[in-house]
Design a protein around this motif. Structure first.
Motif, mmCIF file in Angstrom:
data_model
loop_
_atom_site.group_PDB
_atom_site.id
_atom_site.type_symbol
_atom_site.label_atom_id
_atom_site.label_comp_id
_atom_site.label_asym_id
_atom_site.label_seq_id
_atom_site.Cartn_x
_atom_site.Cartn_y
_atom_site.Cartn_z
ATOM 1 N N LYS A 7 6.583 -12.816 -3.554
ATOM 2 C CA LYS A 7 7.122 -13.182 -4.852
ATOM 3 C C LYS A 7 7.681 -11.927 -5.503
ATOM 4 C CE LYS A 7 3.604 -16.736 -5.676
ATOM 5 N NZ LYS A 7 3.214 -16.850 -4.290
ATOM 6 N N ARG A 8 8.558 -12.086 -6.490
ATOM 7 C CA ARG A 8 9.043 -10.940 -7.240
ATOM 8 C C ARG A 8 9.228 -11.340 -8.691
ATOM 9 N NH1 ARG A 8 14.347 -11.009 -8.544
ATOM 10 N NH2 ARG A 8 15.611 -12.557 -7.495
ATOM 11 N N LEU A 9 9.098 -10.360 -9.547
ATOM 12 C CA LEU A 9 9.296 -10.561 -10.973
ATOM 13 C C LEU A 9 10.793 -10.584 -11.252
ATOM 14 C CD1 LEU A 9 8.090 -10.718 -13.827
ATOM 15 C CD2 LEU A 9 8.080 -8.209 -13.852
ATOM 16 N N ALA A 19 7.001 -0.859 -21.297
ATOM 17 C CA ALA A 19 7.652 -0.679 -20.001
ATOM 18 C C ALA A 19 7.209 -1.809 -19.077
ATOM 19 C CB ALA A 19 7.273 0.665 -19.396
ATOM 20 N N ILE A 20 8.159 -2.307 -18.315
ATOM 21 C CA ILE A 20 7.858 -3.356 -17.341
ATOM 22 C C ILE A 20 8.421 -2.906 -16.000
ATOM 23 C CG2 ILE A 20 8.183 -5.782 -16.712
ATOM 24 C CD1 ILE A 20 8.473 -6.306 -19.787
ATOM 25 N N ALA A 21 7.531 -2.850 -15.006
ATOM 26 C CA ALA A 21 7.894 -2.391 -13.668
ATOM 27 C C ALA A 21 7.699 -3.511 -12.660
ATOM 28 C CB ALA A 21 7.028 -1.193 -13.274
ATOM 29 N N ASP A 22 8.394 -3.410 -11.536
ATOM 30 C CA ASP A 22 8.192 -4.374 -10.460
ATOM 31 C C ASP A 22 6.979 -3.955 -9.630
ATOM 32 O OD1 ASP A 22 9.005 -2.332 -8.689
ATOM 33 O OD2 ASP A 22 10.980 -3.215 -8.347
ATOM 34 N N ALA A 23 6.703 -4.685 -8.566
ATOM 35 C CA ALA A 23 5.507 -4.431 -7.753
ATOM 36 C C ALA A 23 5.517 -3.050 -7.100
ATOM 37 C CB ALA A 23 5.358 -5.514 -6.688
ATOM 38 N N ASN A 67 -2.402 -0.313 -8.782
ATOM 39 C CA ASN A 67 -3.822 -0.621 -8.621
ATOM 40 C C ASN A 67 -4.136 -2.105 -8.658
ATOM 41 O OD1 ASN A 67 -4.750 2.024 -8.313
ATOM 42 N ND2 ASN A 67 -4.792 2.333 -10.520
ATOM 43 N N LYS A 68 -3.184 -2.892 -9.112
ATOM 44 C CA LYS A 68 -3.353 -4.349 -9.213
ATOM 45 C C LYS A 68 -4.521 -4.728 -10.129
ATOM 46 C CE LYS A 68 -1.365 -5.090 -4.655
ATOM 47 N NZ LYS A 68 -0.832 -3.749 -4.476
ATOM 48 N N ARG A 69 -4.697 -3.907 -11.184
ATOM 49 C CA ARG A 69 -5.715 -4.180 -12.203
ATOM 50 C C ARG A 69 -5.329 -3.429 -13.471
ATOM 51 N NH1 ARG A 69 -9.048 0.315 -12.088
ATOM 52 N NH2 ARG A 69 -8.998 1.419 -10.118
ATOM 53 N N VAL A 78 0.848 -7.801 -13.291
ATOM 54 C CA VAL A 78 1.369 -9.167 -13.412
ATOM 55 C C VAL A 78 1.024 -9.859 -12.101
ATOM 56 C CG1 VAL A 78 3.405 -10.586 -13.835
ATOM 57 C CG2 VAL A 78 3.251 -8.298 -14.867
ATOM 58 N N ILE A 79 0.007 -10.732 -12.150
ATOM 59 C CA ILE A 79 -0.494 -11.401 -10.950
ATOM 60 C C ILE A 79 -0.065 -12.866 -10.968
ATOM 61 C CG2 ILE A 79 -2.540 -11.992 -9.589
ATOM 62 C CD1 ILE A 79 -2.243 -8.973 -9.886
ATOM 63 N N VAL A 80 0.615 -13.275 -9.904
ATOM 64 C CA VAL A 80 1.073 -14.658 -9.770
ATOM 65 C C VAL A 80 0.622 -15.175 -8.405
ATOM 66 C CG1 VAL A 80 3.080 -16.189 -9.686
ATOM 67 C CG2 VAL A 80 3.085 -14.220 -11.236
ATOM 68 N N GLY A 81 -0.186 -16.224 -8.403
ATOM 69 C CA GLY A 81 -0.671 -16.781 -7.141
ATOM 70 C C GLY A 81 -1.414 -15.760 -6.299
ATOM 71 N N GLY A 82 -2.165 -14.870 -6.949
ATOM 72 C CA GLY A 82 -2.931 -13.857 -6.243
ATOM 73 C C GLY A 82 -2.124 -12.652 -5.788
ATOM 74 N N GLU A 83 -0.835 -12.642 -6.056
ATOM 75 C CA GLU A 83 0.033 -11.541 -5.636
ATOM 76 C C GLU A 83 0.511 -10.750 -6.856
ATOM 77 O OE1 GLU A 83 4.265 -11.000 -3.250
ATOM 78 O OE2 GLU A 83 3.136 -12.856 -3.019
ATOM 79 N N CYS A 84 0.439 -9.433 -6.782
ATOM 80 C CA CYS A 84 0.923 -8.588 -7.869
ATOM 81 C C CYS A 84 2.438 -8.460 -7.759
ATOM 82 C CB CYS A 84 0.270 -7.206 -7.824
ATOM 83 S SG CYS A 84 0.778 -6.146 -9.191
ATOM 84 N N VAL A 85 3.141 -8.855 -8.819
ATOM 85 C CA VAL A 85 4.601 -8.784 -8.825
ATOM 86 C C VAL A 85 5.124 -7.708 -9.773
ATOM 87 C CG1 VAL A 85 4.870 -11.193 -8.107
ATOM 88 C CG2 VAL A 85 4.856 -10.626 -10.549
ATOM 89 N N GLY A 86 4.213 -7.006 -10.466
ATOM 90 C CA GLY A 86 4.660 -5.957 -11.371
ATOM 91 C C GLY A 86 3.558 -5.489 -12.286
#
Length: 146
Positions: free
Chosen positions: A7-9, A35-39, A70-72, A110-118
């Protein structure tokens, strides 16, 4: 398997999160940077509100990148979520790079369906305010910050 789907933001998602964060800051009367960054930690959007201090641009960007990596949420915790004292937190920031890791609260993945997208980084308020606004921004697109 040699190729995986991911997935991607989107820029629309980033704009929605930005609008949510800026609206919350305006309501509170606090000038922030967001600031908003991608994965991969690459910047998608960056905004410093009128009256926002210039150093908050760097802080918000590092928070977004660190939370995506870090996905957190950002905090004074290490890679395995262990508590860090000041020396270890500074050492980790130096080892990872001053633009890649921070112990300051205010960054959320930003976690969507268990995947970090940003990641989203907010700077300019106190740490509790920054973290709350970042979390609200993530949740505004139906994503999770945990």
């Amino acid at each position: 398997m040699y190729v995986a789907e991911s997935k991607r933001l989107t820029s629309a998602g980033a704009r929605k999160m930005m609008a949510t964060a800026i609206a919350a800051a305006e309501k509170a009367g606090i000038a922030i940077s967001v600031a908003i960054a991608d994965a991969g930690g690459h910047l998608i959007l960056l905004e410093r509100m009128d009256g926002g201090r210039f150093h908050t641009v760097h802080s918000a960007t590092v928070k977004a990148v660190c939370s995506a990596s870090n996905k957190r949420p950002t905090s004074a915790r290490g890679a395995q979520a262990q508590a860090l004292d000041t020396v270890h937190a500074l050492g980790l920031a130096l080892a990872a790079g001053a633009e890649r890791w921070t112990a300051m609260e205010g960054g959320c993945p930003v976690i969507v369906g268990g995947e970090c997208v940003g990641g989203v980084g907010v700077s300019g308020g106190n740490f509790e305010f920054d973290e709350r606004v970042a979390r609200e921004a993530v949740e505004s697109i139906g994503a999770s910050a945990q």
